[in-house]
Design an enzyme around this catalytic site. Sequence first.
Site, PDB file in Angstrom:
ATOM      1  CG  ASN A 109      -1.635   1.292   1.423  1.00 40.00           C
ATOM      2  OD1 ASN A 109      -2.547   1.645   0.681  1.00 40.00           O
ATOM      3  ND2 ASN A 109      -1.183   2.059   2.413  1.00 40.00           N
TER       4      ASN A 109
ATOM      5  CE1 TYR B  69       0.176   7.774  -6.740  1.00 41.61           C
ATOM      6  CE2 TYR B  69      -1.682   8.557  -8.027  1.00 41.61           C
ATOM      7  CZ  TYR B  69      -1.190   7.871  -6.940  1.00 41.61           C
ATOM      8  OH  TYR B  69      -2.060   7.272  -6.048  1.00 41.61           O
TER       9      TYR B  69
ATOM     10  CE  LYS C 240      -0.383   4.289  -6.867  1.00 42.40           C
ATOM     11  NZ  LYS C 240      -0.144   3.433  -5.700  1.00 42.40           N
TER      12      LYS C 240
HETATM   13  P1  NAD Z   1      -0.623   8.658   2.909  1.00 46.01           P
HETATM   14  O1  NAD Z   1       0.362   9.632   2.401  1.00 46.01           O
HETATM   15  O2  NAD Z   1      -1.587   9.060   3.970  1.00 46.01           O
HETATM   16  O3  NAD Z   1       0.126   7.321   3.359  1.00 46.01           O
HETATM   17  C1  NAD Z   1       1.158   6.789   2.592  1.00 46.01           C
HETATM   18  C2  NAD Z   1       1.796   5.665   3.347  1.00 46.01           C
HETATM   19  O4  NAD Z   1       2.913   5.196   2.571  1.00 46.01           O
HETATM   20  C3  NAD Z   1       2.335   6.095   4.708  1.00 46.01           C
HETATM   21  O5  NAD Z   1       2.062   5.093   5.673  1.00 46.01           O
HETATM   22  C4  NAD Z   1       3.846   6.199   4.470  1.00 46.01           C
HETATM   23  O6  NAD Z   1       4.601   5.857   5.616  1.00 46.01           O
HETATM   24  C5  NAD Z   1       4.074   5.187   3.371  1.00 46.01           C
HETATM   25  N1  NAD Z   1       5.243   5.538   2.578  1.00 46.01           N
HETATM   26  C6  NAD Z   1       5.367   6.549   1.694  1.00 46.01           C
HETATM   27  N2  NAD Z   1       6.627   6.569   1.217  1.00 46.01           N
HETATM   28  C7  NAD Z   1       7.296   5.552   1.806  1.00 46.01           C
HETATM   29  C8  NAD Z   1       8.616   5.059   1.736  1.00 46.01           C
HETATM   30  N3  NAD Z   1       9.540   5.629   0.963  1.00 46.01           N
HETATM   31  N4  NAD Z   1       8.952   4.000   2.499  1.00 46.01           N
HETATM   32  C9  NAD Z   1       8.046   3.415   3.300  1.00 46.01           C
HETATM   33  N5  NAD Z   1       6.784   3.824   3.401  1.00 46.01           N
HETATM   34  C10 NAD Z   1       6.408   4.877   2.676  1.00 46.01           C
HETATM   35  O7  NAD Z   1      -1.342   8.147   1.624  1.00 46.01           O
HETATM   36  P2  NAD Z   1      -2.719   7.412   1.322  1.00 46.01           P
HETATM   37  O8  NAD Z   1      -3.553   8.420   0.653  1.00 46.01           O
HETATM   38  O9  NAD Z   1      -3.260   6.639   2.442  1.00 46.01           O
HETATM   39  O10 NAD Z   1      -2.159   6.427   0.184  1.00 46.01           O
HETATM   40  C11 NAD Z   1      -1.969   5.063   0.342  1.00 46.01           C
HETATM   41  C12 NAD Z   1      -1.986   4.439  -1.042  1.00 46.01           C
HETATM   42  O11 NAD Z   1      -3.210   4.752  -1.673  1.00 46.01           O
HETATM   43  C13 NAD Z   1      -0.874   4.932  -1.970  1.00 46.01           C
HETATM   44  O12 NAD Z   1      -0.365   3.853  -2.712  1.00 46.01           O
HETATM   45  C14 NAD Z   1      -1.607   5.906  -2.879  1.00 46.01           C
HETATM   46  O13 NAD Z   1      -0.982   6.015  -4.132  1.00 46.01           O
HETATM   47  C15 NAD Z   1      -2.974   5.253  -2.979  1.00 46.01           C
HETATM   48  N6  NAD Z   1      -4.081   6.136  -3.356  1.00 46.01           N
HETATM   49  C16 NAD Z   1      -4.484   7.166  -2.558  1.00 46.01           C
HETATM   50  C17 NAD Z   1      -5.567   7.965  -2.948  1.00 46.01           C
HETATM   51  C18 NAD Z   1      -6.075   9.112  -2.101  1.00 46.01           C
HETATM   52  O14 NAD Z   1      -6.895   9.892  -2.581  1.00 46.01           O
HETATM   53  N7  NAD Z   1      -5.655   9.254  -0.866  1.00 46.01           N
HETATM   54  C19 NAD Z   1      -6.218   7.703  -4.166  1.00 46.01           C
HETATM   55  C20 NAD Z   1      -5.769   6.643  -4.959  1.00 46.01           C
HETATM   56  C21 NAD Z   1      -4.704   5.860  -4.531  1.00 46.01           C
END
Ligand code: NAD
Length: 249
Positions: free
Chosen positions: A92, A157, A161
């Site tokens: 994730n 990005y 994906k």
């Molecule tokens: P967030 O930024 O709140 O959390 C991201 C998580 O990834 C954190 O726990 C962070 O510690 C971890 N992370 C980031 N870089 C890292 C690294 N270099 N090493 C280890 N851990 C790392 O983001 P989120 O919105 O909860 O996103 C989680 C996933 O969902 C991601 O893959 C993101 O692309 C995807 N996503 C999010 C959304 C949205 O709208 N929030 C939409 C589509 C997809």
Amino acid sequence: MELLKDKVAVVTGGTRGIGFSIVKTYLDNGAKVILCGSRKESADKAVAELKAINSNYEVEGIYPNLVNAKEVEETINSIAKKYGKIDILVNNAGVSAMDSIYNYDPANFDKVMNINVNAVFYAIRAVAPIMKENGGGVILNTSSMVSLYGQPAGVAYPTSKFALNGMTKSLARELAKDHIRVNAVAPGVTDTDMVSNLPEQVREGIKQTIPLGRIGTPQDVANAFLYLASDQASYVTGEILSVDGCART
Ligand code: NAD
């Protein structure tokens, strides 16, 4: 009903946002969870928050460098040794960047690809033999709705994906014979820190692009991860499940 009773799950990016909801949902369904954060402080904080909710949760926080293949392999092996197996891996952790192609620093492109694609490959490469040995398992990846049609800036990005979807569909085929299911969830705009801090006017604008009329919650997304991790999805593999209120069209 506990859908993941006695399962051992590893969730990267489990300290906040979508990952944190996945971890909590898995714990609520009887799994033991190892959550990965990027730093000791964030991993410890997430574990403390969860233990405050329910002191019986079996959860551990770690912080391996996900872009180091050797460290990932050692981490996965030591988890399997400690817990006896790994049933579920959720890739994730992810980063986003909105750089324009006209001034996109290649190092920034690499950073997004490294965590969103390479790190997922490193983790799957390490866990697949363990799951095979154990008679099967479930691998889940967090994709995005932009993996279906791209976005107008920040090309790394959506590129990452799209690649993740390709990895998901290909490995679903390769690993099916070993009873390892591989799926992805493609969230739409989800109310994590970044989105909840936007001005109300911007949030309203976003809502108007979503047929279901609201921004998704981390729990909406975690519910899909629960279904796909459970035996309820025993005949589902190679799927990219959209959880986006139909915003993708
Ligand atoms: P967030 O930024 O709140 O959390 C991201 C998580 O990834 C954190 O726990 C962070 O510690 C971890 N992370 C980031 N870089 C890292 C690294 N270099 N090493 C280890 N851990 C790392 O983001 P989120 O919105 O909860 O996103 C989680 C996933 O969902 C991601 O893959 C993101 O692309 C995807 N996503 C999010 C959304 C949205 O709208 N929030 C939409 C589509 C997809």
